[in-house]
Design an enzyme around this catalytic site. Structure first.
Site, PDB file in Angstrom:
ATOM      1  N   GLY A   1       4.873  -9.050   3.740  1.00 39.36           N
ATOM      2  CA  GLY A   1       3.475  -9.075   4.171  1.00 39.36           C
ATOM      3  C   GLY A   1       2.531  -9.218   2.982  1.00 39.36           C
ATOM      4  N   GLY A   2       2.942  -8.664   1.854  1.00 43.55           N
ATOM      5  CA  GLY A   2       2.141  -8.776   0.632  1.00 43.55           C
ATOM      6  C   GLY A   2       2.530  -9.982  -0.208  1.00 43.55           C
TER       7      GLY A   2
ATOM      8  N   LYS B   1      10.067  -8.034   5.488  1.00 47.07           N
ATOM      9  CA  LYS B   1       9.195  -7.710   4.355  1.00 47.07           C
ATOM     10  C   LYS B   1       8.453  -8.962   3.925  1.00 47.07           C
ATOM     11  CE  LYS B   1      10.530  -5.304   0.963  1.00 47.07           C
ATOM     12  NZ  LYS B   1       9.137  -4.775   1.009  1.00 47.07           N
TER      13      LYS B   1
ATOM     14  N   ASP C   1      10.693   0.957  -1.609  1.00 52.65           N
ATOM     15  CA  ASP C   1       9.722  -0.064  -1.189  1.00 52.65           C
ATOM     16  C   ASP C   1       9.363   0.132   0.284  1.00 52.65           C
ATOM     17  OD1 ASP C   1       8.078  -2.282  -1.191  1.00 52.65           O
ATOM     18  OD2 ASP C   1       9.666  -3.750  -1.511  1.00 52.65           O
ATOM     19  N   GLY C   2       8.258  -0.446   0.681  1.00 48.05           N
ATOM     20  CA  GLY C   2       7.811  -0.424   2.076  1.00 48.05           C
ATOM     21  C   GLY C   2       8.434  -1.550   2.870  1.00 48.05           C
TER      22      GLY C   2
ATOM     23  N   GLU D   1      11.068  -8.783  -4.490  1.00 52.75           N
ATOM     24  CA  GLU D   1      11.536  -7.567  -3.809  1.00 52.75           C
ATOM     25  C   GLU D   1      13.013  -7.700  -3.461  1.00 52.75           C
ATOM     26  OE1 GLU D   1       7.381  -6.148  -1.666  1.00 52.75           O
ATOM     27  OE2 GLU D   1       8.714  -7.473  -0.574  1.00 52.75           O
TER      28      GLU D   1
ATOM     29  N   SER E   1       0.827  -1.212   0.000  1.00 55.49           N
ATOM     30  CA  SER E   1       0.000   0.000   0.000  1.00 55.49           C
ATOM     31  C   SER E   1       0.863   1.266   0.000  1.00 55.49           C
ATOM     32  CB  SER E   1      -0.950  -0.006   1.197  1.00 55.49           C
ATOM     33  OG  SER E   1      -0.229  -0.127   2.403  1.00 55.49           O
ATOM     34  N   THR E   2       2.005   1.251   0.707  1.00 53.36           N
ATOM     35  CA  THR E   2       2.863   2.436   0.733  1.00 53.36           C
ATOM     36  C   THR E   2       3.536   2.609  -0.632  1.00 53.36           C
ATOM     37  OG1 THR E   2       3.307   1.765   3.014  1.00 53.36           O
ATOM     38  CG2 THR E   2       4.505   3.676   2.200  1.00 53.36           C
TER      39      THR E   2
HETATM   40  C1  5RP Z   1       5.091  -6.740   0.271  1.00 56.56           C
HETATM   41  C2  5RP Z   1       5.915  -6.005   1.257  1.00 56.56           C
HETATM   42  C3  5RP Z   1       5.454  -4.653   1.679  1.00 56.56           C
HETATM   43  O1  5RP Z   1       6.459  -3.743   1.441  1.00 56.56           O
HETATM   44  C4  5RP Z   1       5.132  -4.700   3.138  1.00 56.56           C
HETATM   45  O2  5RP Z   1       4.194  -5.726   3.385  1.00 56.56           O
HETATM   46  C5  5RP Z   1       4.555  -3.361   3.622  1.00 56.56           C
HETATM   47  O3  5RP Z   1       3.305  -3.161   3.038  1.00 56.56           O
HETATM   48  P1  5RP Z   1       2.452  -1.867   3.303  1.00 56.56           P
HETATM   49  O4  5RP Z   1       3.171  -0.725   2.680  1.00 56.56           O
HETATM   50  O5  5RP Z   1       1.127  -2.181   2.633  1.00 56.56           O
HETATM   51  O6  5RP Z   1       2.298  -1.707   4.793  1.00 56.56           O
HETATM   52  O7  5RP Z   1       6.946  -6.451   1.714  1.00 56.56           O
HETATM   53  O8  5RP Z   1       5.578  -8.019   0.045  1.00 56.56           O
END
Ligand code: 5RP
Length: 224
Positions: free
Chosen positions: A100-101, A98, A85-86, A107, A34-35
């Protein structure tokens, strides 16, 4: 400031951070989540300043293309100046969790190809010890149970991410109950498990700078 407003603010800050270094031939590495999505939307406003992007997931590639930003395969470029990246967690050394997505493998590959990794987060992601966020581990499907047993032996509590398949056709085990005191060593130990494709620890290639959105503004935190 809401969490989304903080994400929006760090996305803008990331754009300001990288903008001065962009050349017409620059390729920008772009993360997932999302970020990162807020960042992609900002990046669209300056697409005339660089050549193309390399995406860390199919979702990111689609969003970039939707904005008319050309997306190159990583194999078509010799390297990237910047990857933005987030993260799900970061510590004082700028080690990250990292994935979560679920995009951790791509990445990690794109981050490895970049000279500078700019990590964009809201303040909820800052921790003193990594591991409260369940650590994602991408596994080859036939090795799922084998790897899960090894993760239990290592003190974790793995849970299959139900109904999720990565862009690479693999599965994710989310590992709960970890306190990661030596992120580099643990990242290597996990990588050495047969059947593991990647794990979500970014310690061997940590961030170079974290831009953190807080209720009072964006803080810039450099690697010590
Ligand atoms: C995806 C990731 C994202 O960078 C991580 O999950 C952070 O996500 P968000 O910006 O939605 O909090 O590693 O695989």
């Amino acid at each position: 400031m809401t969490q989304d407003e903080m994400k929006q603010a760090v996305a803008r800050a990331a754009l300001d951070y990288i903008k001065g270094g962009l050349k017409p031939e620059s390729i920008v590495g772009v993360g997932t989540g999302s970020t990162a999505n807020f960042f992609i939307d900002e990046l669209a406003g300056i697409k005339h300043l660089f050549e193309a992007a390399v995406a860390s997931s199919e979702a990111t590639a689609e969003r970039l293309r939707g904005h008319g930003i050309p997306v190159y395969d990583l194999n078509a470029v010799t390297g990237l100046d910047t990857y933005v990246d987030g993260a799900d967690e970061f510590d004082a050394e700028l080690n990250l969790i990292k994935g979560g997505g679920g995009a951790l493998t791509r990445e990690k590959i794109v981050a490895a190809a970049a000279k500078e990794f700019v990590c964009i987060v809201d303040a909820s992601k800052q921790v003193s010890c990594l591991g409260a966020f369940p650590l994602p581990v991408e596994v080859i499907p036939m090795a799922r149970s084998l790897v899960a047993r090894e993760l239990v032996r290592m003190g974790g509590q793995p849970e299959l991410r139900e109904g999720f398949v990565t862009d690479n056709g693999n599965l994710i085990l989310d590992v709960y109950n970890l306190k990661i005191r030596d992120p580099k060593a643990f990242e290597t130990e996990l990588n050495n498990l047969v059947g593991v494709v990647t794990n979500g620890l970014f310690a061997r290639r940590a961030a170079n700078v974290v831009l953190m959105g807080t209720t009072t503004g964006v803080e810039t935190i450099k690697a010590p």
